[in-house]
Scaffold this motif. Structure first.
Motif, short mmCIF file in Angstrom:
data_model
loop_
_atom_site.label_atom_id
_atom_site.label_comp_id
_atom_site.label_asym_id
_atom_site.label_seq_id
_atom_site.Cartn_x
_atom_site.Cartn_y
_atom_site.Cartn_z
N ASN A 38 0.81 -1.22 0.00
CA ASN A 38 0.00 0.00 0.00
C ASN A 38 0.84 1.27 0.00
OD1 ASN A 38 1.05 -0.05 2.53
ND2 ASN A 38 -0.89 -0.38 3.61
N SER A 39 2.11 1.16 -0.33
CA SER A 39 3.01 2.32 -0.40
C SER A 39 3.12 3.07 0.93
CB SER A 39 2.55 3.29 -1.50
OG SER A 39 2.65 2.66 -2.75
N PHE A 40 2.87 2.36 2.03
CA PHE A 40 3.08 2.95 3.35
C PHE A 40 4.43 2.47 3.88
CE2 PHE A 40 -1.06 4.51 3.34
CZ PHE A 40 -1.38 5.11 4.53
N PHE A 41 5.09 3.30 4.67
CA PHE A 41 6.29 2.85 5.38
C PHE A 41 5.83 2.27 6.71
CE2 PHE A 41 8.30 6.23 2.74
CZ PHE A 41 9.12 5.38 2.02
N HIS A 42 6.09 1.00 6.93
CA HIS A 42 5.66 0.36 8.17
C HIS A 42 6.85 -0.01 9.04
CE1 HIS A 42 1.34 -0.02 7.94
NE2 HIS A 42 1.45 -0.28 6.64
N ILE A 57 3.29 8.05 3.64
CA ILE A 57 3.15 7.88 2.19
C ILE A 57 4.32 8.57 1.51
CG2 ILE A 57 1.69 8.34 0.19
CD1 ILE A 57 -0.70 8.37 2.10
N PRO A 58 5.13 7.83 0.75
CA PRO A 58 6.34 8.40 0.14
C PRO A 58 6.04 9.24 -1.10
CG PRO A 58 6.11 6.12 -0.51
CD PRO A 58 4.98 6.39 0.44
N GLU A 69 -3.34 15.88 -1.81
CA GLU A 69 -4.55 16.04 -1.02
C GLU A 69 -5.14 14.70 -0.60
OE1 GLU A 69 -6.96 18.44 -3.53
OE2 GLU A 69 -5.71 20.23 -3.29
N LYS A 70 -5.08 13.72 -1.49
CA LYS A 70 -5.57 12.39 -1.15
C LYS A 70 -4.70 11.76 -0.06
CE LYS A 70 -6.76 7.93 -3.26
NZ LYS A 70 -6.78 7.15 -4.52
N ALA A 71 -3.38 11.95 -0.19
CA ALA A 71 -2.45 11.38 0.80
C ALA A 71 -2.67 12.00 2.17
CB ALA A 71 -1.01 11.61 0.34
N PHE A 83 4.74 5.96 18.08
CA PHE A 83 5.78 6.35 17.12
C PHE A 83 6.31 7.75 17.48
CE2 PHE A 83 2.90 3.51 14.78
CZ PHE A 83 3.80 2.51 14.46
N ASN A 84 7.61 7.91 17.39
CA ASN A 84 8.19 9.20 17.79
C ASN A 84 8.80 9.98 16.63
OD1 ASN A 84 10.45 7.66 17.32
ND2 ASN A 84 11.43 8.06 19.30
N ALA A 85 8.66 9.48 15.41
CA ALA A 85 9.21 10.18 14.25
C ALA A 85 8.18 10.22 13.12
CB ALA A 85 10.49 9.51 13.76
N PHE A 86 8.16 11.33 12.40
CA PHE A 86 7.19 11.53 11.32
C PHE A 86 7.93 11.74 10.01
CE2 PHE A 86 4.54 14.36 8.68
CZ PHE A 86 3.36 13.62 8.64
N TYR A 87 7.45 11.09 8.96
CA TYR A 87 8.05 11.24 7.63
C TYR A 87 7.42 12.44 6.93
CZ TYR A 87 9.32 10.20 2.79
OH TYR A 87 9.81 10.28 1.50
#
Length: 568
Positions: A38-42, A57-58, A69-71, A83-87
């Motif tokens: 699903n193109s998510f970083f897990h 979402i990359p 906008e969809k992302a 989780f302590n970090a955000f992409y």
């Protein structure tokens, strides 16, 4: 993340994660596993890494509006607990940054991983703009980027705190070993991690010693380095200056980029805004700078002083001297202790040096009464600067006859003869006034016009020989020695009452250092290492040294804002 020391937006920081802590700049351990479904970083289970990256979402740098906008809609549905970090994907459409910032703010992440970093360095303006907005919005958030080691000094200087090293394995796979001249020169073998560790340690040490900008200018490996720094210097000078500590040590100007340093911008600003000529000035002298600092102790300025003394005698107390130099432009004699710099002297000045110096000199000359004569004892490019300043200010400048340099026998003779045309008589009061002015002007430099008179009024006193103690109303306001000052709580109260400047407002009893979380308001003019007054209910309750800039103190929620030196 707590800030320990600044140099520009670059910062030596302390990060605490649970029971662990480490100093930045650093290499960061980030769990960053791409799911093919699903193109998510897990990430794996939270807690296995220093930073556990939340599902993301990359998005690519050039992603169109409708996809962004969809992302964003999907990102708001993510469960960020644990989780302590955000992409944060760096996007060309920077108008969407605010939406990502809302997520960061709501979930209080410790770190932000800046995606698309390697594309971003090729987009100079976006690189500086995105890092600036992120840093200024979240002063306690650690910024992580994926860049090669030869970008580390510049990236840290602009505000990046740590680096992901996973992609460096590609260079190991290709058998490319990093050198100081990569990416143009490589060596055989695999050394990516060793080189990354050595470079980040070097950056950390230079930051600690206040020489990060010097290192940046020595790491101009690619056109991207030059482009990014130029954009930062020319389009974001306020961002760099705001976090640059007040200069205490010698600054080394080694390249064309050096003359755009924040210290130069600050100097020009303070000469224009904070310098006021002594009110008893009846003659202005323009001299060139010297290699030796302070100029007063140089051979050339010793010779100038003898010539002036021979011509004017005691009238020297009614003469005011301005020294022309690059890249600071104009140095009033009282501020020569503060102009700590070293630069290559060749006699050749670029247009980028001549024009700003002339403009600053013109602004300075306009501060003197129009009937005050101006004498220039200059040669080479200094003459060009003075002539241009005369045109810009509309002031007439008389030039002495200079042959074989300004210290030649005939040149000094011409200086003496020119000055003998003026009959200046100074009294004991004039000499005392000028002595006081030599101290006052330094306080004006640090705090603004009027600070000097606040700590040393006309009826004030100066005691001592080497370390001068300054008094007003029979109470000590500060000390002065060779341009180095200190201020007592009483002196800071007088500055606060007179100028309303360099204050940090709190609402608690002062027991130790002031932490950022306890700062209610702070003067936006405050820079790291400034002397500041800690104010409660209009009263200065302590004096200390700023660790953060004024704006940063108010926004930050972690770390020391002011190291307290004296309590009232």
């Amino acid at each position: 993340m707590e800030v320990i020391r600044h140099e520009g937006p670059g910062r030596l920081g302390l990060v605490r994660i649970g029971e662990r802590s480490f100093t930045t700049p650093a290499l960061a351990g980030v769990d960053f596993t791409l799911s093919p479904f699903n193109s998510f970083f897990h990430p794996k289970e939270p807690g296995e890494y220093d930073f556990n990256l939340a599902p993301a979402i990359p998005l690519g740098f050039y992603t169109p509006d409708e996809v962004i906008e969809k992302a964003l809609g999907r990102l708001w549905s993510v469960n960020y607990e644990g989780f302590n970090a955000f992409y944060l994907p760096a996007l060309r459409r920077t108008s969407y940054l605010g939406e990502f910032f809302k997520i960061i703010e709501r979930y209080n992440f410790d770190a932000v991983y800046l995606g698309n970093s390697k594309i971003l360095v090729r987009e100079y303006r976006y690189f500086v703009k995105i890092i600036r907005e992120l840093r200024e919005r979240f002063p306690n958030v650690m910024i992580i980027a994926d860049l090669e080691p030869f970008f580390y000094p510049l990236a840290v200087y602009l505000g990046v705190d740590a680096f992901d090293t996973r992609s460096l394995k590609l260079y190991d796979f290709e058998g490319k070993g990093f050198t100081q001249y990569s990416p143009f020169l490589w060596k055989e073998g695999s050394n990516s991690m060793d080189f990354a560790e050595e470079t980040v340690l070097l950056v950390r040490n230079t930051l600690r010693e206040g020489k990060l900008r010097y290192l940046v200018e020595n790491f101009f490996s690619t056109q991207y380095h030059a482009g990014i720094l130029r954009i930062a210097d020319l389009e974001h000078p306020d961002y760099l200056e705001k976090y640059t500590p007040i200069q205490r040590e010698t600054v080394y100007f080694i390249s064309d980029a050096s003359i755009r340093r924040p210290e130069v911008r600050r100097w020009h600003s303070r000469v224009a805004e904070r310098f006021v000529p002594p009110r008893n000035t009846e003659l202005v002298l323009l001299f060139p700078c010297s290699a030796k600092k302070p100029y007063y102790f140089s051979r050339s300025h010793t010779l100038y002083r003898r010539a002036v003394k021979e011509a004017l005698g005691s009238g020297i107390a009614k003469v005011h001297e301005l020294i022309l130099t690059s890249p600071f432009g104009v140095v009033p004699r009282e501020w020569e202790w503060l102009a700590k710099y070293d630069i290559v002297v060749t006699g050749h000045w670029s247009e980028e040096e001549v024009k700003p110096a002339a403009e600053l000199l013109a602004k300075t000359l306009e501060k003197y009464p129009k009937d005050v004569p101006i004498i220039a004892h200059l040669d080479e490019a200094y003459v060009e600067i003075a002539k241009l300043a005369g045109e810009l200010s509309g002031r007439e400048i008389t030039f002495t006859r200079v042959e074989n340099g300004t210290t030649g026998r005939e040149s000094l003779k011409s200086l003496t003869e020119t000055l003998k045309e003026f009959e200046l008589e100074a009294t004991k009061e004039d000499r005392t006034y000028r002595y006081f002015e030599g101290i006052r002007k330094v306080f004006d430099f640090y705090f603004g016009q009027g600070a000097g008179e606040a700590v040393l009024p006309d009826n004030g006193k100066v005691r001592g020989s080497k370390m001068l103690r300054i008094f007003a109303e029979n109470q000590q306001t500060g000390t002065f020695k060779d341009g180095v000052i200190s201020v007592t709580p009483y002196g800071m109260q007088r500055i606060y009452d007179a100028l309303g400047a360099y204050w940090v407002k709190v609402d608690f009893e002062l027991r130790g250092d002031v932490f950022a979380v306890g700062v209610d308001e702070a003067d936006p003019a405050i820079r790291p290492d400034d002397i500041v007054g800690i104010v409660r209910d209009g009263k200065v309750i302590g004096v200390g040294k700023a660790v953060l800039s004024g704006d940063e103190m108010v926004r930050a929620r972690k770390g020391v804002a002011v190291k307290v030196r004296k309590r009232a």
